[in-house]
Design a protein around this motif. Structure first.
Motif, PDB file in Angstrom:
ATOM      1  N   UNK A  80       0.825  -1.205   0.000  1.00 23.14           N
ATOM      2  CA  UNK A  80       0.000   0.000   0.000  1.00 23.14           C
ATOM      3  C   UNK A  80       0.864   1.262   0.000  1.00 23.14           C
ATOM      4  N   UNK A  81       1.886   1.288   0.856  1.00 27.24           N
ATOM      5  CA  UNK A  81       2.748   2.472   0.906  1.00 27.24           C
ATOM      6  C   UNK A  81       3.598   2.590  -0.352  1.00 27.24           C
ATOM      7  N   UNK A  82       4.017   1.462  -0.899  1.00 23.98           N
ATOM      8  CA  UNK A  82       4.812   1.509  -2.128  1.00 23.98           C
ATOM      9  C   UNK A  82       3.982   2.024  -3.298  1.00 23.98           C
ATOM     10  N   UNK A  83       2.716   1.630  -3.357  1.00 25.80           N
ATOM     11  CA  UNK A  83       1.838   2.138  -4.419  1.00 25.80           C
ATOM     12  C   UNK A  83       1.579   3.635  -4.243  1.00 25.80           C
ATOM     13  N   UNK A  84       1.443   4.076  -2.991  1.00 24.99           N
ATOM     14  CA  UNK A  84       1.297   5.510  -2.734  1.00 24.99           C
ATOM     15  C   UNK A  84       2.540   6.256  -3.214  1.00 24.99           C
ATOM     16  N   UNK A  85       3.708   5.697  -2.903  1.00 27.23           N
ATOM     17  CA  UNK A  85       4.947   6.301  -3.374  1.00 27.23           C
ATOM     18  C   UNK A  85       5.039   6.311  -4.887  1.00 27.23           C
ATOM     19  N   UNK A  86       4.555   5.232  -5.532  1.00 26.18           N
ATOM     20  CA  UNK A  86       4.568   5.173  -6.995  1.00 26.18           C
ATOM     21  C   UNK A  86       3.715   6.290  -7.590  1.00 26.18           C
TER      22      UNK A  86
END
Length: 394
Positions: A80-86
């Motif tokens: 979830x956080x990686x997708x937000x960062x993406x």
């Protein structure tokens, strides 16, 4: 360990699904929305057709380079956080690309490609984890949402650029609406910190699969599909303008092509499931794409038909190629290895296409050579698809 919060259990899946579909809208439109404006960009910046082809290629190079990194980010920070960062990276890339200087145009395009690559890798694992019984239907919804966003960005590109006091930079910046909307809807998911599904968390590299003829046939089919698709996605507006269409009409036809790529997602899944093997289907979608390319070359007055046919054929070929990754492998780790091989080599091959097509245009003054080479590539697709579509596993 995956943590499932009460929010997600008691209706949060609706918000999660909305966020996934909005991410789908953000990972194609920023690329395809620029293609109709390549002529305007070349006029204002002075870049050549080959350099404009490199601009189209940069996201593909980022896809190949960042795909292995995405799994590492997912393990370390959670999906979830990686997708937000993406999404943040995509938004930053769009903003940088739209500032004006040529260096920012290229750097911003590469940056947004890196963000898209991360989302491309992590989203399928998220679907498998949270919607394991609805993967086929959600993949179709994902494809339709992405196609609609691509079509909207393509159709609106030239009208936005031609507004009073506007420019191509303003039109390119308008695609910020996609990642920013997705970011706002995705914020509640930051309460989660889950890792990717097992087969993504540890992608095998190299090994026996690289020595398999069937693996190379699947990789070749996907690679040639990507090569043809990204050449046409990048240069279709230029092809149509040279054939006599106004720039705005060329952008609209480009949008029709992008919308047509979503249609196979609705019908291909059930069709493949009923087939003993997929050889005939692989040949059919390759021939369909070839006919569309020959039509654009020889009879551009019927461009509406040819661009819709191309979008359908190329979209079906891409979905079929991804399906081969699952059907031709015996277990999830083998599928992950084949996926990594096919994506790395496929995107590397596809990255060479737009600049070479631009060079061919600069050398000949027309698009005939590029279209002919793409048609030949679809014949090779049919040959490789006749092998990759066999009912066999690696």
């Amino acid at each position: 360990m995956t943590m499932i919060t009460p929010m997600r259990v008691l209706g949060g899946q609706g918000l999660l699904l909305g966020g996934i579909l909005l991410i789908a809208s953000a990972i194609r439109a920023p690329i395809t929305g620029v293609a109709p404006m390549l002529g305007l960009i070349r006029e204002s910046s002075g870049i050549s057709a080959a350099e404009a082809g490199i601009l189209t290629t940069l996201p593909l190079l980022a896809f190949a380079a960042m795909s292995p990194v995405a799994a590492i980010l997912g393990r370390r920070y959670g999906m979830e956080r990686s997708l937000f960062g993406a999404l943040l990276i995509i938004a930053a890339g769009i903003a940088l690309r739209s500032t004006g200087p040529v260096w920012a145009l290229f750097l911003g395009t590469g940056t947004l490609g890196a963000g898209i690559a991360i989302a491309n890798v992590l989203l399928p694992s998220l679907l498998k984890r949270d919607f394991p019984t609805r993967i086929a239907s959600l993949t179709g919804a994902y494809a339709i949402t992405s196609g609609l966003a691509q079509a909207l960005a393509s159709v609106a590109a030239i009208p936005f650029a031609e507004l009073p006091g506007s420019s191509w930079q303003f039109s390119a910046a308008s695609t910020l609406v996609f990642p920013l909307t997705a970011l706002m809807v995705w914020i509640p998911q930051l309460r989660q910190a889950s890792v990717p599904a097992g087969e993504l968390a540890s992608l095998p590299r190299g090994g026996p699969i690289w020595h398999s003829a069937l693996a190379w046939q699947v990789t070749g089919f996907l690679g040639l599909t990507s090569l043809v698709f990204y050449i046409i996605v990048g240069w279709l507006p230029g092809i149509l303008v040279q054939a006599g269409y106004p720039a705005a009409m060329a952008g609209s036809l480009h949008g029709v092509s992008q919308l047509a790529t979503a249609v196979p997602g609705l019908i291909l899944g059930p069709m493949v499931a009923r087939m003993k093997d997929q050889r005939a289907l692989a040949i059919a979608v390759s021939v369909t794409t070839c006919i569309a390319l020959l039509g654009l070359w020889q009879l551009p007055s019927l461009a509406m038909l040819w661009v819709a046919l191309f979008g359908f054929g190329a979209g079906a070929a891409f979905i079929l190629g991804l399906t081969f990754v699952s059907l031709r492998t015996a277990h999830s780790h083998q599928a992950a290895a084949l996926s990594g091989m096919a994506q790395c080599l496929g995107y590397s091959l596809a990255a060479a296409g737009p600049p070479l097509a631009g060079l061919a245009h600069d050398a000949t003054g027309g698009w005939e050579l590029a279209l002919a080479c793409c048609a030949v590539a679809t014949v090779l697709m049919a040959v490789l698809g006749s092998f990759a579509g066999r009912a066999a596993t690696i």
